[in-house]
Design a protein around this motif. Structure first.
Motif: not given
Length: 527
Positions: A409-430
């Motif tokens: 069941s341990l198959k997910w990697y949580y990266m914290g928060f995704y902030i779409h309104s801050c372009p420099k923080m969209r890297y997590k969506g990669n």
């Protein structure tokens, strides 16, 4: 399906709504809002449920952004580690790191440009960390409450109310766009905590009888298709021979080894006999501190100081040893080892990167029943050219994949928060495939279907189903467990013992934020 009992439990102190403070992303003054609570101690399963409702921890403090009010909404993001697809940029980072280990090559591609995680450099300090409104004056971390006492918390609920036992589904319904597909494996254990969760399900676990011995074992569809193709090609060759044709003229089989390189293929690529550098990655438990953690504490703090001062512009007093310990070492998570879980057990860890015997980076991680949750990463600025942010994230994905082999069941990697309104923080969506948490229904939505909505509005209900609702939203306050005057009681009994208390609205707010499942499972401290 085997049941595995976690004997640990959770005690929380709700601190309510934060006053507005300056946003670390858009720099707006008095525009960022969140709710908070102190976790004096916490079961890993309870924290798993909390982050699936948008909570996140910094040390022992847990906070949840007020999504429809804060200036830059923070959406919880997770990646399916078992199906991860590497981008061209991520492959370049892995290849560059391998060249450095092999030959000491430090040449950067793209004119020295860094990528992904290294783009989020800001002079405002740790942007995702929300400073507590006030420190708790009570230490309940050593409070001992037996599982029986938690199960039998004193209350005055009627028998009919107990029998009705409004059930809360452990599995939130699928979003219309097919978001979260993480249904438990038949081979994975069902985690049941003795702190009240098993009271939530009116049905007993369904018994399984195992595979049918009269039927052949299950096989992967890919192997079956490959065998069928090979049989078809063999038949075509035989027909070609009967016609007197050369085998060279027949239909040639395509190479079977044409699958793309996996994440492990890149990380485990062989090095020369005498490589220029040696990398060693260690996973050490931080709470309670293991021998490896204690021995490297001073070194780790110095790397943290260098990172905060040079990358985030902090002053030395803002990254002191006490602040480091409080923020990245103290954890409310109670360690738990399960026979069916990962070898390391569950809880809080530091993922250390040692290069030629020198500590160059540390990833602060929580290992939970369904995921590896990234808390923070810091590294020696001298090695920024190695894109350590991206490299560490890929390493943490590989760790998740490794743990999943023993804990399905341990198959997910949580990266914290995704902030779409801050372009420099969209890297997590990669990191693909990734999903964002809907802030209203708490369903998971594929990021590629969520971002068009966020392009139109910074805050958005991500679930397309207008009729969908929060299945953990209907709560009976009388079933909430309260720690009051050194006794464990239900909320209705607490109101009888303390009739002067004027906190019903606050308890109701707390319950709505954590959800019914967590509200019935955890213990709320009231003084």
């Amino acid at each position: 399906m085997a049941e595995v009992y976690d004997p640990t439990f959770t005690i929380l102190e709700y601190t309510g709504d934060h006053s507005a403070h300056k946003c670390g992303y858009c720099k707006s003054a008095a525009a960022s809002f969140s709710h908070g609570m102190w976790a004096h101690r916490m079961a890993v399963g309870d924290y798993q449920d909390l982050i699936d409702r948008g909570w996140r921890r910094s040390g022992k403090y847990c906070y949840k952004p007020t999504m429809n009010k804060t200036c830059c909404p923070l959406y919880t993001i997770k990646c399916n580690a078992t199906e991860v697809k590497l981008t061209k940029g991520q492959k370049k980072v892995l290849k560059r790191f391998h060249r450095y280990l092999s030959h000491g090559d430090v040449k950067l591609e793209g004119g020295g440009k860094t990528s992904d995680n290294e783009q989020c450099v800001s002079p405002t300090g740790n942007q995702e960390y929300v400073k507590p409104k006030f420190d708790t004056t009570t230490d309940l971390s050593m409070v001992s409450v037996s599982p029986v006492a938690i199960e039998n918390a004193k209350g005055t609920c009627t028998a009919s109310a107990r029998e009705s036992n409004h059930s809360v589904s452990d599995k939130v319904s699928e979003v219309g766009d097919r978001g979260d597909t993480s249904s438990p494996s038949q081979n994975s254990p069902k985690v049941v905590r003795n702190n009240g969760i098993n009271n939530l399900s009116p049905k007993s676990p369904r018994k399984t009888v195992g595979p049918d011995p009269s039927k052949p074992p299950c096989r992967k569809s890919k192997l079956i298709r490959l065998e069928r193709r090979e049989a078809k090609l063999a038949k075509q060759r035989e027909e070609a021979l009967r016609r007197g044709e050369s085998l060279m003229e027949g239909i040639k089989s395509k190479p079977t080894n044409n699958t793309p390189k996996s994440l492990e293929d890149f990380l485990n690529e062989s090095l020369p006999e005498s490589p220029a550098h040696k990398l060693e990655v260690k996973l050490v438990r931080s709470h309670p501190g293991s021998v490896g953690f204690v021995q490297s504490f001073g070194i780790a703090h110095k790397v943290y100081q260098q990172y905060q001062i040079n990358i985030h512009g902090d002053s030395p007093d803002r990254c002191s040893e006490s602040q480091f310990r409080r923020f990245l070492c103290n954890s409310p998570l109670e360690p738990w080892h399960s026979n069916c879980g990962p070898p390391s057990g569950y809880g809080s860890f530091h993922h250390q990167y040692w290069l030629d015997g020198r500590l160059i980076a540390v990833g602060v991680l929580d290992i939970l029943p369904n995921c590896v949750s990234s808390v923070y990463l810091y590294y020696d600025p001298e090695f920024s050219f190695l894109s350590l942010g991206t490299y560490a994230s890929l390493r943490e994905l590989a760790l998740t994949r490794e743990l999943q082999r023993t804990a399905p069941s341990l198959k997910w990697y949580y990266m914290g928060f995704y902030i779409h309104s801050c372009p420099k923080m969209r890297y997590k969506g990669n990191y693909s495939p990734s999903y964002l948490l809907c802030p209203e229904t708490y369903n998971w939505v594929p990021i590629e279907k969520a971002t068009p909505k966020l392009d139109l509005s910074e805050y958005s209900r991500l679930n397309n189903d207008a009729s969908a609702k929060d299945l953990n939203g209907e709560i009976d306050l009388n079933r909430i467990k309260i720690l009051y005057d050194q006794d464990l009681v239900l909320y209705e009994m607490y109101r009888m013992l303390n009739p002067q208390a004027d906190d019903e609205d606050e308890v109701k707010e707390y319950a709505s934020l954590v959800g019914a499942k967590s509200a019935y499972s955890m213990v709320l401290y009231r003084n």
